[in-house]
Design an enzyme around this catalytic site. Structure first.
Site, mmCIF file in Angstrom:
data_model
loop_
_atom_site.group_PDB
_atom_site.id
_atom_site.type_symbol
_atom_site.label_atom_id
_atom_site.label_comp_id
_atom_site.label_asym_id
_atom_site.label_seq_id
_atom_site.Cartn_x
_atom_site.Cartn_y
_atom_site.Cartn_z
ATOM 1 N N HIS A 130 46.933 41.051 50.916
ATOM 2 C CA HIS A 130 47.688 40.144 49.941
ATOM 3 C C HIS A 130 48.127 41.771 48.665
ATOM 4 C CE1 HIS A 130 47.731 40.194 45.183
ATOM 5 N NE2 HIS A 130 47.356 38.732 45.262
ATOM 6 N N ASP A 207 38.649 43.320 51.064
ATOM 7 C CA ASP A 207 38.847 43.113 49.547
ATOM 8 C C ASP A 207 38.634 41.334 49.843
ATOM 9 O OD1 ASP A 207 40.349 41.275 47.967
ATOM 10 O OD2 ASP A 207 42.200 41.580 48.605
ATOM 11 N N GLN A 210 38.549 36.600 48.013
ATOM 12 C CA GLN A 210 38.570 35.464 48.670
ATOM 13 C C GLN A 210 37.446 34.493 49.648
ATOM 14 O OE1 GLN A 210 40.414 32.847 47.614
ATOM 15 N NE2 GLN A 210 42.509 34.258 47.197
ATOM 16 N N LYS A 233 38.281 34.133 40.093
ATOM 17 C CA LYS A 233 38.567 32.633 41.717
ATOM 18 C C LYS A 233 36.648 33.304 41.823
ATOM 19 C CE LYS A 233 41.813 36.376 42.849
ATOM 20 N NZ LYS A 233 43.389 35.314 42.842
ATOM 21 N N CYS A 370 51.806 36.473 47.229
ATOM 22 C CA CYS A 370 51.524 37.429 46.918
ATOM 23 C C CYS A 370 51.543 38.099 48.358
ATOM 24 C CB CYS A 370 50.555 38.273 46.219
ATOM 25 S SG CYS A 370 50.863 37.341 44.305
HETATM 26 N N1 PMP Z 1 43.013 39.765 47.232
HETATM 27 C C1 PMP Z 1 42.888 38.416 46.851
HETATM 28 C C2 PMP Z 1 43.101 38.292 48.523
HETATM 29 C C3 PMP Z 1 43.628 38.024 46.883
HETATM 30 O O1 PMP Z 1 43.229 36.399 46.217
HETATM 31 C C4 PMP Z 1 43.824 37.798 45.447
HETATM 32 C C5 PMP Z 1 44.436 37.351 44.010
HETATM 33 N N2 PMP Z 1 45.220 36.068 44.430
HETATM 34 C C6 PMP Z 1 44.267 39.264 44.649
HETATM 35 C C7 PMP Z 1 43.387 40.617 45.642
HETATM 36 C C8 PMP Z 1 44.123 40.449 43.245
HETATM 37 O O2 PMP Z 1 43.672 39.595 42.636
HETATM 38 P P1 PMP Z 1 43.717 40.204 40.887
HETATM 39 O O3 PMP Z 1 45.398 39.196 40.531
HETATM 40 O O4 PMP Z 1 42.592 39.006 40.578
HETATM 41 O O5 PMP Z 1 43.804 41.341 40.416
#
Ligand code: PMP
Length: 412
Positions: A130, A207, A210, A233, A370
């Site tokens: 991401h 990270d 998910q 999430k 993203c």
């Molecule tokens: N890493 C992953 C794998 C994600 O799915 C996301 C959210 N789409 C993020 C980082 C970023 O999370 P946040 O926008 O809640 O900070």
């Protein structure tokens, strides 16, 4: 048809149908919400915890001398203990409350990397990260003259750990990888990644955005060095998330934001800082957010992370089986993806897929998620993505498949 076929598929994966949609007031009857990877809907127990936090027990934390504030401080710190237990941390002091995973990674990139990285050092990422797990490292690397390497993926969309092994050198100080891909749903063999990183003396950041809503996570068993996730999430509120780090790493890290709550003593001559986690929590925190996160953890643990994982795996399998029968559909990611299915339809832009599905009351995500470098590696601009949660069932897979059928008819 699928609704009948699914229980069999659930049985195959050891899963069982979960039926928790009634816990979620924002999901009306007949709406297939398939965008949990972006953000999960909130169960009533989380909404109630947040409401209670504001309407009957609200006060600030850590500073008040009156009973209400002392009670709120206890509740806030109990939430930290709840998080520590949930991810297998050795102590609540290893858990820093932040705004979300993005802020957690930026904190590590600014505080840890700024101290540890030198010109010529290397950071290893993967093609499926991401943007939150790419850009902070680019910024940190740029500041000191470090370099970034990118591990390739296997044909079915996993981070290729054989390649990681071959790429890692003593120059690598950090490996930062998604525990579960937000686009492909692929699950990292995190323990092997930790072993590979540690073999060359590098730290491993996972990270876990998910992963925490989809499977049991134990940072001690994974043997990682940093773990980050966002509450929203995990069926919790937005605006709060967690950084877990090994205590010796947090201890050695300088603060990043200065202000109230993070200090030991302040004078114009010299200021000293509080120990972790307070050192990294300047200002009044998201007090009620922490209560909501604790309620969300109670909620998912009440169902059981193993059950959630089996349930979502079965939905993924049913979706892949059904969409795989449509010639124009291309599926991404591995067969055993966790809760997430990305796909494209030949000749149809993913945004059009999303718009037409919305007319059928099916909510999916369309775009680059993203993860533009992943899109580039796959040779595409965007995918359509269906992602599951505890409120989804076979009827949602049916609705998705019927909607895709309509898309293919509209586009001939
Ligand atoms: N890493 C992953 C794998 C994600 O799915 C996301 C959210 N789409 C993020 C980082 C970023 O999370 P946040 O926008 O809640 O900070």
């Amino acid at each position: 048809m699928l609704a009948q076929a699914l229980p069999q598929s659930l049985a195959r994966t050891g899963g069982e149908p979960l039926d928790h949609v009634a816990d979620f007031p924002a999901i009306p009857e007949g709406w297939a919400y398939l965008d949990t990877a972006a953000t999960a809907q909130k169960p009533q127990v989380v909404i109630d915890a947040i409401t209670r936090g504001y309407d009957t027990s609200y006060a600030t934390v850590h500073r008040g001398v009156y009973q209400r504030s002392a009670d709120m401080t206890l509740a806030y710190e109990a939430a930290r203990r709840r998080v520590a237990g949930f991810i297998g941390a050795g102590s609540p002091d290893e858990v820093v409350f932040v705004r979300g995973a993005t802020e957690a990674i930026n904190l590590v990139a600014q505080c840890w990397a700024a101290m540890q990285l030198r010109a010529g050092d290397r950071i290893l990422l993967s093609h499926l990260e991401h943007h939150s797990n790419i850009v902070p490292w680019q910024m940190a690397a740029e500041r000191v003259g470090a370099a970034i390497d990118v591990a390739p993926l296997t044909a079915d969309g996993r981070i290729d750990l054989d390649a990681v092994e071959a790429m890692l050198t003593e120059r690598h100080k950090l490996v930062a990888l998604a525990h579960v891909s937000n686009v492909l749903g692929s699950v990292l063999d995190a323990r092997r990644a930790a072993d590979l990183a540690h073999r060359v003396g590098a730290k491993l950041l996972l990270d876990g955005c998910q992963a925490v809503p989809r499977m049991p996570v134990d940072v001690a068993a994974l043997d990682c060095d940093f773990y980050v996730f966002s509450a929203h999430k995990l069926y919790g509120p937005t605006g709060i998330g967690c950084l877990w780090a090994r205590p010796e790493l947090l201890d050695a890290m300088p603060p990043w934001q200065g202000g109230g709550a993070m200090i030991d003593r302040v004078s114009f001559e010299r200021t000293t800082y509080a120990p972790p986690p307070a050192r990294f929590e300047a200002g009044t925190p998201h007090i009620v957010g922490a209560l909501g996160l604790a309620a969300a953890i109670d909620y998912v643990e009440g169902i059981g992370l193993e059950r959630i994982h089996a349930h979502e795996s079965a939905l993924v399998r049913a979706t892949r089986d059904a969409l795989g029968q449509i010639n124009s559909v291309r599926l991404f990611g591995p067969e055993d993806a966790a809760g997430i299915v990305s796909f494209t339809i030949e000749g149809v832009h993913p945004h059009d897929i999303g718009t037409i599905l919305d007319e059928s009351r099916v909510a999916i995500r369309a775009g680059h998620h993203c993860a533009q470098p992943l899109m580039a590696a796959l040779g595409i601009d965007a995918t359509a993505r269906a992602s599951f949660g505890v409120y989804n069932g076979p009827q949602d897979v049916d609705a998705l498949v019927a909607g895709i059928d309509r898309v293919t008819r509209i586009f001939g």
